[in-house]
Design an enzyme around this catalytic site. Sequence first.
Site: not given
Length: 292
Positions: A88, A145, A249
Amino acid sequence: MKSLFVMLQYVLPQHLLSRVTGTLAELRHPRWLKDWMISAFIRAFGVDMSEAEERYPEAYPSFNAFFTRPLRSGARPLSDAAVVCPADGSISQIGRVEESSLLQAKGRHYSSWALLGGDEVRASQFRNGHFATIYLSPRDYHRVHMPIDGELVATRYIPGKLFSVNGATAAGVDRLFARNERLVCYFDTAAGPMAMVLVGAMVVAGIETVWEGQVAPPPVAMLHRDYRELPAPVRLAKGEEMGRFKLGSTVILLFPEAAVSWLPDYAAGTPTRLGEALGGLGSGAAIATQAG
């Protein structure tokens, strides 16, 4: 104000601030303080807790546990696309690697060679290739992921600065992503070699991977590891968790020339959602796989 924010980062004790933040974020007592910190953060950044597996601040033993919270089952459907969004966040920049040059922000570039810590052999694999830089803001889900099925080849921890990685700093600090502390992970994929770079930042308390645990700040001296030599290979499927940040980050993906084709909908500032389609395999994917 943006210029002042960037200038302050040059004089602030970046690592000290980040390590102190990390210590505070691991505190479990007093519970009322921990719960208050989490609740205040949710309000300040508008975190959508309806997507979380545990919705209430009291359910998390520490702030870091809240920040690296898992999503509820089904919250991020996985696209059938060959390459999906690994996190995201929002696109910082996306496009072609021009020879070895990546766009950081308007008027600012940096090299893949510098990003990968001076590894000329591996950097050459991505010459004229494709890159995507994804920024994770404080409100986002902070697990990273796999964008595609992959087998881990090697990792390299690269110490460095801890500048913020938001848009203002990216526009104001030369070679930002090649200066900050980072972990480079190399995978073999159907698109050929892929590099996933997890970039540390100001007050980021740590970077972890699912196979190694905490990597930054390094609990032990660790610069480079060759996973081809280990008896048990690390294979991760598309959409499977590979790591996480303790505070916001950036993730950078690198693929070889013609190995992938990014969807035209993506540009600087476009939101990303884990599991959504990011691109397809390019005409050079089979060649890149054979070469890798």
